[in-house]
Design an enzyme around this catalytic site. Structure first.
Site, mmCIF file in Angstrom:
data_model
loop_
_atom_site.group_PDB
_atom_site.id
_atom_site.type_symbol
_atom_site.label_atom_id
_atom_site.label_comp_id
_atom_site.label_asym_id
_atom_site.label_seq_id
_atom_site.Cartn_x
_atom_site.Cartn_y
_atom_site.Cartn_z
ATOM 1 N N THR A 98 -2.951 -5.270 6.279
ATOM 2 C CA THR A 98 -2.269 -5.203 7.572
ATOM 3 C C THR A 98 -3.130 -4.322 8.466
ATOM 4 O OG1 THR A 98 -0.066 -5.518 6.642
ATOM 5 C CG2 THR A 98 -0.198 -4.461 8.794
ATOM 6 N N LYS A 173 2.296 -10.505 11.790
ATOM 7 C CA LYS A 173 2.729 -9.403 10.934
ATOM 8 C C LYS A 173 3.301 -8.267 11.784
ATOM 9 C CE LYS A 173 3.397 -6.832 7.307
ATOM 10 N NZ LYS A 173 2.370 -6.429 6.332
ATOM 11 N N LYS A 241 1.895 3.621 9.943
ATOM 12 C CA LYS A 241 0.579 3.050 10.224
ATOM 13 C C LYS A 241 0.728 1.701 10.903
ATOM 14 C CE LYS A 241 -1.648 0.484 7.521
ATOM 15 N NZ LYS A 241 -1.947 -0.961 7.345
#
Length: 290
Positions: A98, A173, A241
C-alpha cells in the site's frame, strides 16, 4: 508453472509467497531484509531465498513486492541491488504494497525502461486474508499485462480487479481505507454509547447486524472491542501510514475528506495511549478511557 520472486517476508508477504508456491505451484525465490525470515520461509515451503532483490528477480517471470512504504519500495526496486537491476525483459513486477499512486507511476516508467512491465496491486483483507489466501487485490496497469498476471495473483486472492491505468489500484485502496476509517469510528461510537446506556452489546449487535447497520467490522470485531482486546489485525501505525497517503493525495486532487482527517487524528490519540500496534478497532479504547 512460472518462475516467481517475492520481495518482503512480513506478516502479509510470507503467507502470500507460500500460496504462490503451494497453491499456485510456482518456482518461488524470496528475499527479505532480515535474512532469517527468508531462510525460514524457504525451509517451510521448500523454496529458495536470495541475498539481494536483484538476485531474487534474476530470470523470474513475475516479481512480487510487499514492503512497508514508498521509501522501502524504492529501495528494493531502484536502489542498489534492486529488482530492476536484475529483472529480465518481459517480466512483470507486481507491487502489493500500500503506497502512493505517485510511486506506482514512477516504477511503471522505470520498469518500462528495462523492457519489463509493472502493475500496482495493493491488497485488502489483512493478515488473516493473506494466511487464508482470500485477499482482495486492486490493480492498476495495462490490461494485457494484467491478464497475464491475474492467474498468478489468483493464488492468494478471492477477488482481483483491474481498476484502470497504473496508479488506479493505489487510488482504489485509498478509498478502501477511507471507508474503513469511517465505519470503525461509527462502530466504536455505537458500542461506547451502548455501554454507557447499560445495554447488552451482544444482544444489540445480534439485532442491528441483520439490518442496514451491519458490516464486516461489526461482524468480526464487535466481540473483541466489547472486551477491550485489540490485537486482532491491522495495526494503528499502518493505518496512520495509509491515511497519510490518502490525505496527501486529497490535497493534490482537492477532495474534501473531513471525516477521514478527523479519524486520522483519533488514531494519533490512540498512538499517544501506547496503542501503536493495537488493531484499528482500538478507536473504542480512546472513547472508553477514563
Amino acid at each position: 508453472m512460472a518462475k516467481v520472486a517475492f520481495i518482503g517476508m512480513g506478516v502479509m508477504g510470507y503467507p502470500m509467497a507460500g500460496h504462490l508456491k503451494v497453491k499456485g505451484g510456482h518456482d518461488v525465490t524470496v528475499y527479505n531484509r532480515t535474512i532469517a525470515k527468508a531462510e525460514a520461509w524457504a525451509k517451510q515451503f521448500e523454496g529458495k531465498f536470495a541475498p539481494t532483490p536483484a538476485e531474487a528477480a534474476e530470470g523470474a517471470d513475475f516479481v512480487f513486492t510487499c514492503v512497508g512504504n514508498d521509501d522501502d519500495l524504492r529501495s528494493v526496486t531502484i536502489g542498489e541491488n534492486g529488482i530492476l537491476s536484475g529483472i529480465k525483459a518481459g517480466a512483470i513486477l507486481v507491487d502489493n504494497t500500500t503506497a502512493s499512486a505517485e510511486v506506482a507511476r514512477e516504477l511503471y516508467a522505470a520498469a518500462r525502461e528495462k523492457g519489463a512491465n509493472f502493475i500496482d496491486a495493493p491488497v485488502s483483507g489483512g493478515q488473516a486474508g493473506a494466511e487464508n489466501g482470500v485477499l482482495t487485490v486492486m490493480c492498476g496497469g495495462d490490461e494485457a499485462v494484467f491478464e497475464k498476471a491475474r492467474p498468478v495473483i489468483d493464488a492468494y486472492a478471492r477477488m482481483v480487479g483491474l481498476m484502470g491505468a497504473v496508479g488506479a489500484g493505489q487510488l482504489t485502496k485509498m478509498i478502501n481505507q477511507i471507508c474503513i476509517a469511517g465505519i470503525v469510528q461509527g462502530l466504536a461510537e455505537g458500542i461506547h454509547f451502548g455501554k454507557q446506556a447499560g445495554l447488552d452489546i451482544e444482544k444489540v449487535v445480534e439485532v442491528i447486524s441483520k439490518g442496514a447497520a451491519g458490516s464486516w467490522q461489526m461482524e468480526n470485531r464487535h466481540k473483541t472491542m466489547n472486551v477491550g482486546k485489540y490485537d486482532f489485525g491491522f495495526a494503528v501505525d499502518w493505518m496512520r501510514k495509509d491515511l497519510g497517503i490518502v490525505l496527501a493525495e486529497a490535497r493534490q486532487n482537492q477532495a474534501k475528506l473531513p471525516l477521514t482527517a478527523l479519524v486520522d487524528q483519533f488514531y494519533g490519540d490512540v498512538q499517544a495511549m501506547g496503542g501503536n500496534r493495537w488493531d484499528t478497532s482500538s478507536l473504542l479504547a480512546r472513547l472508553d478511557r477514563k
